[in-house]
Design a protein around this motif. Structure first.
Motif, PDB file in Angstrom:
ATOM      1  N   GLY A  91       0.834  -1.197   0.000  1.00 42.72           N
ATOM      2  CA  GLY A  91       0.000   0.000   0.000  1.00 42.72           C
ATOM      3  C   GLY A  91       0.869   1.247   0.000  1.00 42.72           C
ATOM      4  O   GLY A  91       1.995   1.230   0.491  1.00 42.72           O
ATOM      5  N   HIS A  92       0.346   2.294  -0.565  1.00 39.56           N
ATOM      6  CA  HIS A  92       1.136   3.529  -0.678  1.00 39.56           C
ATOM      7  C   HIS A  92       0.227   4.743  -0.857  1.00 39.56           C
ATOM      8  O   HIS A  92      -0.893   4.628  -1.336  1.00 39.56           O
ATOM      9  CB  HIS A  92       2.077   3.425  -1.877  1.00 39.56           C
ATOM     10  CG  HIS A  92       1.367   3.124  -3.163  1.00 39.56           C
ATOM     11  ND1 HIS A  92       1.206   1.845  -3.655  1.00 39.56           N
ATOM     12  CD2 HIS A  92       0.739   3.930  -4.059  1.00 39.56           C
ATOM     13  CE1 HIS A  92       0.526   1.882  -4.789  1.00 39.56           C
ATOM     14  NE2 HIS A  92       0.214   3.129  -5.059  1.00 39.56           N
ATOM     15  N   PHE A  93       0.760   5.891  -0.471  1.00 38.47           N
ATOM     16  CA  PHE A  93       0.221   7.175  -0.924  1.00 38.47           C
ATOM     17  C   PHE A  93       0.902   7.478  -2.253  1.00 38.47           C
ATOM     18  O   PHE A  93       2.012   6.999  -2.498  1.00 38.47           O
ATOM     19  CB  PHE A  93       0.602   8.302   0.058  1.00 38.47           C
ATOM     20  CG  PHE A  93      -0.229   8.339   1.316  1.00 38.47           C
ATOM     21  CD1 PHE A  93      -1.466   8.973   1.319  1.00 38.47           C
ATOM     22  CD2 PHE A  93       0.239   7.769   2.500  1.00 38.47           C
ATOM     23  CE1 PHE A  93      -2.228   9.034   2.485  1.00 38.47           C
ATOM     24  CE2 PHE A  93      -0.522   7.819   3.662  1.00 38.47           C
ATOM     25  CZ  PHE A  93      -1.759   8.447   3.647  1.00 38.47           C
ATOM     26  N   HIS A  94       0.305   8.287  -3.078  1.00 42.65           N
ATOM     27  CA  HIS A  94       1.035   8.823  -4.222  1.00 42.65           C
ATOM     28  C   HIS A  94       1.874   9.998  -3.731  1.00 42.65           C
ATOM     29  O   HIS A  94       1.419  10.781  -2.891  1.00 42.65           O
ATOM     30  CB  HIS A  94       0.077   9.242  -5.336  1.00 42.65           C
ATOM     31  CG  HIS A  94      -0.571   8.048  -5.994  1.00 42.65           C
ATOM     32  ND1 HIS A  94      -1.794   8.097  -6.602  1.00 42.65           N
ATOM     33  CD2 HIS A  94      -0.122   6.768  -6.121  1.00 42.65           C
ATOM     34  CE1 HIS A  94      -2.083   6.891  -7.081  1.00 42.65           C
ATOM     35  NE2 HIS A  94      -1.097   6.070  -6.795  1.00 42.65           N
ATOM     36  N   THR A  95       3.093  10.080  -4.240  1.00 45.72           N
ATOM     37  CA  THR A  95       3.979  11.169  -3.844  1.00 45.72           C
ATOM     38  C   THR A  95       3.309  12.504  -4.188  1.00 45.72           C
ATOM     39  O   THR A  95       3.328  13.441  -3.386  1.00 45.72           O
ATOM     40  CB  THR A  95       5.338  11.053  -4.570  1.00 45.72           C
ATOM     41  OG1 THR A  95       5.775   9.696  -4.465  1.00 45.72           O
ATOM     42  CG2 THR A  95       6.374  11.957  -3.959  1.00 45.72           C
ATOM     43  N   ALA A 100      -5.342  10.442  -8.514  1.00 43.18           N
ATOM     44  CA  ALA A 100      -6.252   9.315  -8.301  1.00 43.18           C
ATOM     45  C   ALA A 100      -5.766   8.079  -9.072  1.00 43.18           C
ATOM     46  O   ALA A 100      -4.752   8.131  -9.766  1.00 43.18           O
ATOM     47  CB  ALA A 100      -7.647   9.710  -8.757  1.00 43.18           C
ATOM     48  N   GLU A 101      -6.506   7.001  -8.914  1.00 43.55           N
ATOM     49  CA  GLU A 101      -6.156   5.744  -9.601  1.00 43.55           C
ATOM     50  C   GLU A 101      -7.433   4.942  -9.790  1.00 43.55           C
ATOM     51  O   GLU A 101      -8.362   5.066  -8.988  1.00 43.55           O
ATOM     52  CB  GLU A 101      -5.150   4.965  -8.736  1.00 43.55           C
ATOM     53  CG  GLU A 101      -4.680   3.657  -9.333  1.00 43.55           C
ATOM     54  CD  GLU A 101      -3.342   3.177  -8.750  1.00 43.55           C
ATOM     55  OE1 GLU A 101      -2.719   3.917  -7.961  1.00 43.55           O
ATOM     56  OE2 GLU A 101      -2.944   2.055  -9.089  1.00 43.55           O
ATOM     57  N   VAL A 102      -7.495   4.124 -10.843  1.00 43.25           N
ATOM     58  CA  VAL A 102      -8.610   3.189 -10.966  1.00 43.25           C
ATOM     59  C   VAL A 102      -8.083   1.760 -11.015  1.00 43.25           C
ATOM     60  O   VAL A 102      -6.973   1.515 -11.508  1.00 43.25           O
ATOM     61  CB  VAL A 102      -9.498   3.444 -12.221  1.00 43.25           C
ATOM     62  CG1 VAL A 102     -10.292   4.720 -12.079  1.00 43.25           C
ATOM     63  CG2 VAL A 102      -8.687   3.431 -13.492  1.00 43.25           C
ATOM     64  N   TYR A 103      -8.880   0.847 -10.476  1.00 43.72           N
ATOM     65  CA  TYR A 103      -8.579  -0.578 -10.509  1.00 43.72           C
ATOM     66  C   TYR A 103      -9.823  -1.318 -10.991  1.00 43.72           C
ATOM     67  O   TYR A 103     -10.917  -1.074 -10.462  1.00 43.72           O
ATOM     68  CB  TYR A 103      -8.294  -1.111  -9.112  1.00 43.72           C
ATOM     69  CG  TYR A 103      -6.999  -0.709  -8.475  1.00 43.72           C
ATOM     70  CD1 TYR A 103      -5.939  -1.599  -8.403  1.00 43.72           C
ATOM     71  CD2 TYR A 103      -6.853   0.539  -7.880  1.00 43.72           C
ATOM     72  CE1 TYR A 103      -4.759  -1.253  -7.767  1.00 43.72           C
ATOM     73  CE2 TYR A 103      -5.670   0.890  -7.250  1.00 43.72           C
ATOM     74  CZ  TYR A 103      -4.628  -0.021  -7.200  1.00 43.72           C
ATOM     75  OH  TYR A 103      -3.465   0.324  -6.566  1.00 43.72           O
ATOM     76  N   TYR A 104      -9.635  -2.209 -11.928  1.00 43.77           N
ATOM     77  CA  TYR A 104     -10.741  -3.031 -12.417  1.00 43.77           C
ATOM     78  C   TYR A 104     -10.490  -4.467 -11.953  1.00 43.77           C
ATOM     79  O   TYR A 104      -9.438  -5.045 -12.250  1.00 43.77           O
ATOM     80  CB  TYR A 104     -10.791  -2.964 -13.947  1.00 43.77           C
ATOM     81  CG  TYR A 104     -11.890  -3.789 -14.556  1.00 43.77           C
ATOM     82  CD1 TYR A 104     -13.228  -3.505 -14.308  1.00 43.77           C
ATOM     83  CD2 TYR A 104     -11.597  -4.867 -15.386  1.00 43.77           C
ATOM     84  CE1 TYR A 104     -14.241  -4.266 -14.863  1.00 43.77           C
ATOM     85  CE2 TYR A 104     -12.607  -5.636 -15.953  1.00 43.77           C
ATOM     86  CZ  TYR A 104     -13.925  -5.323 -15.688  1.00 43.77           C
ATOM     87  OH  TYR A 104     -14.923  -6.079 -16.233  1.00 43.77           O
ATOM     88  N   ALA A 139      -4.258   6.908   0.441  1.00 44.96           N
ATOM     89  CA  ALA A 139      -3.379   5.743   0.356  1.00 44.96           C
ATOM     90  C   ALA A 139      -4.251   4.533   0.053  1.00 44.96           C
ATOM     91  O   ALA A 139      -5.419   4.493   0.454  1.00 44.96           O
ATOM     92  CB  ALA A 139      -2.668   5.536   1.681  1.00 44.96           C
ATOM     93  N   HIS A 140      -3.714   3.558  -0.648  1.00 44.59           N
ATOM     94  CA  HIS A 140      -4.524   2.410  -1.054  1.00 44.59           C
ATOM     95  C   HIS A 140      -3.735   1.116  -0.953  1.00 44.59           C
ATOM     96  O   HIS A 140      -2.561   1.053  -1.316  1.00 44.59           O
ATOM     97  CB  HIS A 140      -5.070   2.597  -2.468  1.00 44.59           C
ATOM     98  CG  HIS A 140      -4.119   3.281  -3.398  1.00 44.59           C
ATOM     99  ND1 HIS A 140      -3.817   4.624  -3.281  1.00 44.59           N
ATOM    100  CD2 HIS A 140      -3.385   2.825  -4.435  1.00 44.59           C
ATOM    101  CE1 HIS A 140      -2.943   4.950  -4.218  1.00 44.59           C
ATOM    102  NE2 HIS A 140      -2.646   3.882  -4.923  1.00 44.59           N
ATOM    103  N   ARG A 141      -4.423   0.123  -0.434  1.00 43.61           N
ATOM    104  CA  ARG A 141      -3.857  -1.216  -0.270  1.00 43.61           C
ATOM    105  C   ARG A 141      -4.922  -2.205  -0.703  1.00 43.61           C
ATOM    106  O   ARG A 141      -6.081  -2.077  -0.290  1.00 43.61           O
ATOM    107  CB  ARG A 141      -3.514  -1.427   1.203  1.00 43.61           C
ATOM    108  CG  ARG A 141      -3.444  -2.883   1.621  1.00 43.61           C
ATOM    109  CD  ARG A 141      -3.096  -3.051   3.076  1.00 43.61           C
ATOM    110  NE  ARG A 141      -1.687  -2.748   3.299  1.00 43.61           N
ATOM    111  CZ  ARG A 141      -1.154  -2.571   4.511  1.00 43.61           C
ATOM    112  NH1 ARG A 141      -1.917  -2.647   5.586  1.00 43.61           N
ATOM    113  NH2 ARG A 141       0.132  -2.316   4.637  1.00 43.61           N
TER     114      ARG A 141
END
Ligand code: G6P
Ligand code: FE2
Length: 192
Positions: A91-95, A100-104, A139-141
């Motif tokens: 998991g991480h924050f973006h610097t 944003a980010e997408v995941y399918y 942050a996303h994991r």
């Protein structure tokens, strides 16, 4: 490393069931690289006496980390638990926090565990056939709560960067654990 020219069009293969790709590079993360991220450090040590399992892997192209490009690839979180905590990504924050980010989700099931610097948290179930939008500043994991690999295709602005340090030192507010054979969201007793 593949030398794609990101200023022209190119094609990349991705298997939409396994997430594997012949063209892109694979990076594997082993338990020994995530030792302090799982809550049950005794369980970690015990497993490492005998083996060093791959917790997750991802396929990506080695993209230019510059605004204007779009990074993409697949991540595969293997099924399993360490103590009662499911296999998950670091998991991480973006610097650049404002990215944003997408995941399918292509296969499997689990949770996207998110939190922002203010400590607001979100735990969203991941199901095959759905896209999750991870907003900027979170942050996303990804956590695999099923018994098959959790396979996702992801994409984000290539300039985003990865900040692992914050999560490595503080941990997440919430953990996804197995309780009586089912997944449960609990407070992280070790959060700093
Ligand atoms: O960066 P981690 O938390 O180790 O997760 C592994 C990978 O999975 C995600 O899907 C991201 O979009 C990748 O950029 C990342 O590197
Ligand atoms: Fe990300």
């Amino acid at each position: 490393m593949n030398n794609f020219n990101w200023d022209t069009s190119f094609l990349v293969d991705f298997d939409l069931h396994t997430g594997e790709s012949k063209t892109s590079e694979v990076t594997k993360r082993y338990l020994s690289q995530m030792k302090n991220m799982f809550s049950d450090t005794e369980a970690v040590e015990k497993i490492l006496e005998n083996e060093d399992p791959v917790i997750y892997e991802f396929h990506e192209l080695g993209f230019p980390e510059e605004a204007g490009h779009i990074a993409f690839g697949t991540s595969i979180v293997h099924p399993g638990t360490i103590g009662n905590e499911y296999y998950m990504t670091k998991g991480h924050f973006h610097t650049i926090l404002e990215t944003a980010e997408v995941y399918y989700t292509l296969s499997g099931e689990g949770y996207m565990v998110m939190e922002n610097p203010e400590g607001d948290t979100m735990e969203v179930p991941l199901r095959k056939g759905e896209v999750i939008y991870v907003p900027k500043r979170y942050a996303h994991r990804s956590v695999n709560t099923g018994n098959i690999p959790l396979v996702m295709f992801f994409s984000f602005g290539a300039e985003a960067g990865h900040d692992y340090g914050t999560i490595e030192t503080k941990g997440y507010h919430k953990l996804i654990v197995e309780e009586n054979g089912k997944s449960a969201i609990v407070d992280n007793p070790h959060w700093k």
